[in-house]
Design a protein around this motif. Structure first.
Motif, PDB file in Angstrom:
ATOM      1  N   GLY A   1      10.923  50.302  22.250  1.00  0.00           N
ATOM      2  CA  GLY A   1      11.738  51.493  22.026  1.00  0.00           C
ATOM      3  C   GLY A   1      12.690  51.817  23.162  1.00  0.00           C
ATOM      4  O   GLY A   1      13.258  52.901  23.211  1.00  0.00           O
ATOM      5  N   LEU A   2      12.903  50.858  24.086  1.00  0.00           N
ATOM      6  CA  LEU A   2      13.774  51.094  25.239  1.00  0.00           C
ATOM      7  C   LEU A   2      15.202  50.628  24.985  1.00  0.00           C
ATOM      8  O   LEU A   2      16.118  50.980  25.729  1.00  0.00           O
ATOM      9  CB  LEU A   2      13.211  50.388  26.476  1.00  0.00           C
ATOM     10  N   ALA A   3      15.394  49.832  23.947  1.00  0.00           N
ATOM     11  CA  ALA A   3      16.720  49.332  23.569  1.00  0.00           C
ATOM     12  C   ALA A   3      16.751  49.232  22.051  1.00  0.00           C
ATOM     13  O   ALA A   3      15.714  49.263  21.391  1.00  0.00           O
ATOM     14  CB  ALA A   3      16.982  47.969  24.201  1.00  0.00           C
ATOM     15  N   ARG A   4      17.958  49.099  21.522  1.00  0.00           N
ATOM     16  CA  ARG A   4      18.104  48.885  20.072  1.00  0.00           C
ATOM     17  C   ARG A   4      19.230  47.895  19.840  1.00  0.00           C
ATOM     18  O   ARG A   4      20.177  47.812  20.622  1.00  0.00           O
ATOM     19  CB  ARG A   4      18.337  50.193  19.341  1.00  0.00           C
ATOM     20  N   LEU A   5      19.104  47.145  18.761  1.00  0.00           N
ATOM     21  CA  LEU A   5      20.129  46.187  18.360  1.00  0.00           C
ATOM     22  C   LEU A   5      21.050  46.895  17.372  1.00  0.00           C
ATOM     23  O   LEU A   5      20.610  47.353  16.311  1.00  0.00           O
ATOM     24  CB  LEU A   5      19.491  44.951  17.717  1.00  0.00           C
ATOM     25  N   ARG A   6      22.323  47.003  17.734  1.00  0.00           N
ATOM     26  CA  ARG A   6      23.293  47.678  16.886  1.00  0.00           C
ATOM     27  C   ARG A   6      23.734  46.769  15.743  1.00  0.00           C
ATOM     28  O   ARG A   6      23.476  45.564  15.749  1.00  0.00           O
ATOM     29  CB  ARG A   6      24.525  48.080  17.708  1.00  0.00           C
ATOM     30  N   ALA A   7      24.441  47.335  14.795  1.00  0.00           N
ATOM     31  CA  ALA A   7      24.943  46.576  13.643  1.00  0.00           C
ATOM     32  C   ALA A   7      25.923  45.493  14.068  1.00  0.00           C
ATOM     33  O   ALA A   7      26.061  44.474  13.382  1.00  0.00           O
ATOM     34  CB  ALA A   7      25.599  47.525  12.642  1.00  0.00           C
TER      35      ALA A   7
ATOM     36  N   LEU B   1      15.329  41.391  25.838  1.00  0.00           N
ATOM     37  CA  LEU B   1      15.978  42.440  25.050  1.00  0.00           C
ATOM     38  C   LEU B   1      15.179  42.731  23.782  1.00  0.00           C
ATOM     39  O   LEU B   1      15.025  43.892  23.391  1.00  0.00           O
ATOM     40  CB  LEU B   1      17.413  42.033  24.716  1.00  0.00           C
ATOM     41  N   GLU B   2      14.636  41.687  23.177  1.00  0.00           N
ATOM     42  CA  GLU B   2      13.778  41.884  21.996  1.00  0.00           C
ATOM     43  C   GLU B   2      12.526  42.669  22.366  1.00  0.00           C
ATOM     44  O   GLU B   2      12.090  43.551  21.619  1.00  0.00           O
ATOM     45  CB  GLU B   2      13.393  40.540  21.386  1.00  0.00           C
ATOM     46  N   ARG B   3      11.932  42.337  23.518  1.00  0.00           N
ATOM     47  CA  ARG B   3      10.740  43.070  23.966  1.00  0.00           C
ATOM     48  C   ARG B   3      11.092  44.526  24.233  1.00  0.00           C
ATOM     49  O   ARG B   3      10.349  45.436  23.852  1.00  0.00           O
ATOM     50  CB  ARG B   3      10.155  42.425  25.217  1.00  0.00           C
ATOM     51  N   LEU B   4      12.224  44.761  24.897  1.00  0.00           N
ATOM     52  CA  LEU B   4      12.650  46.133  25.164  1.00  0.00           C
ATOM     53  C   LEU B   4      12.869  46.892  23.861  1.00  0.00           C
ATOM     54  O   LEU B   4      12.521  48.069  23.753  1.00  0.00           O
ATOM     55  CB  LEU B   4      13.928  46.143  26.005  1.00  0.00           C
ATOM     56  N   GLN B   5      13.417  46.212  22.868  1.00  0.00           N
ATOM     57  CA  GLN B   5      13.606  46.846  21.568  1.00  0.00           C
ATOM     58  C   GLN B   5      12.255  47.206  20.951  1.00  0.00           C
ATOM     59  O   GLN B   5      12.078  48.300  20.434  1.00  0.00           O
ATOM     60  CB  GLN B   5      14.382  45.923  20.620  1.00  0.00           C
ATOM     61  N   GLY B   6      11.314  46.303  21.031  1.00  0.00           N
ATOM     62  CA  GLY B   6       9.979  46.559  20.494  1.00  0.00           C
ATOM     63  C   GLY B   6       9.268  47.714  21.181  1.00  0.00           C
ATOM     64  O   GLY B   6       8.423  48.379  20.574  1.00  0.00           O
TER      65      GLY B   6
END
Length: 76
Positions: A45-51, A38-43
């Motif tokens: 731009g395919l996912a984001r970590l919400r508040a 999930l961290e890689r996907l965030q990096g």
């Protein structure tokens, strides 16, 4: 001739991307076994970590899922 210009997704990261699609708006909590993916996907731009500490798909993630994962399922 189509040239592949997207970063490669490991099998585990493709599975994490698919799980994000399956959970929809609820998102996936941080701290699960697929956290590194999930961290890689965030990096990428395919996912984001919400508040609220949960990961969700971005539009780019939806497009990548449709173009790569759904394409594989149709071919199989």
């Amino acid at each position: 001739m189509k040239i592949w210009n997207e970063p490669y997704l490991e099998t585990c990261c493709r599975a994490a991307l698919h799980r994000l699609v399956l959970v929809g708006g609820g998102g996936r909590p941080d701290g699960l076994k697929d956290g590194p993916c999930l961290e890689r996907l965030q990096g990428m731009g395919l996912a984001r970590l919400r508040a609220d500490g949960r990961y969700e798909l971005t539009e780019a993630g939806r497009e990548r899922h449709a173009g790569e994962i759904l394409k594989l399922r149709k071919a199989g």
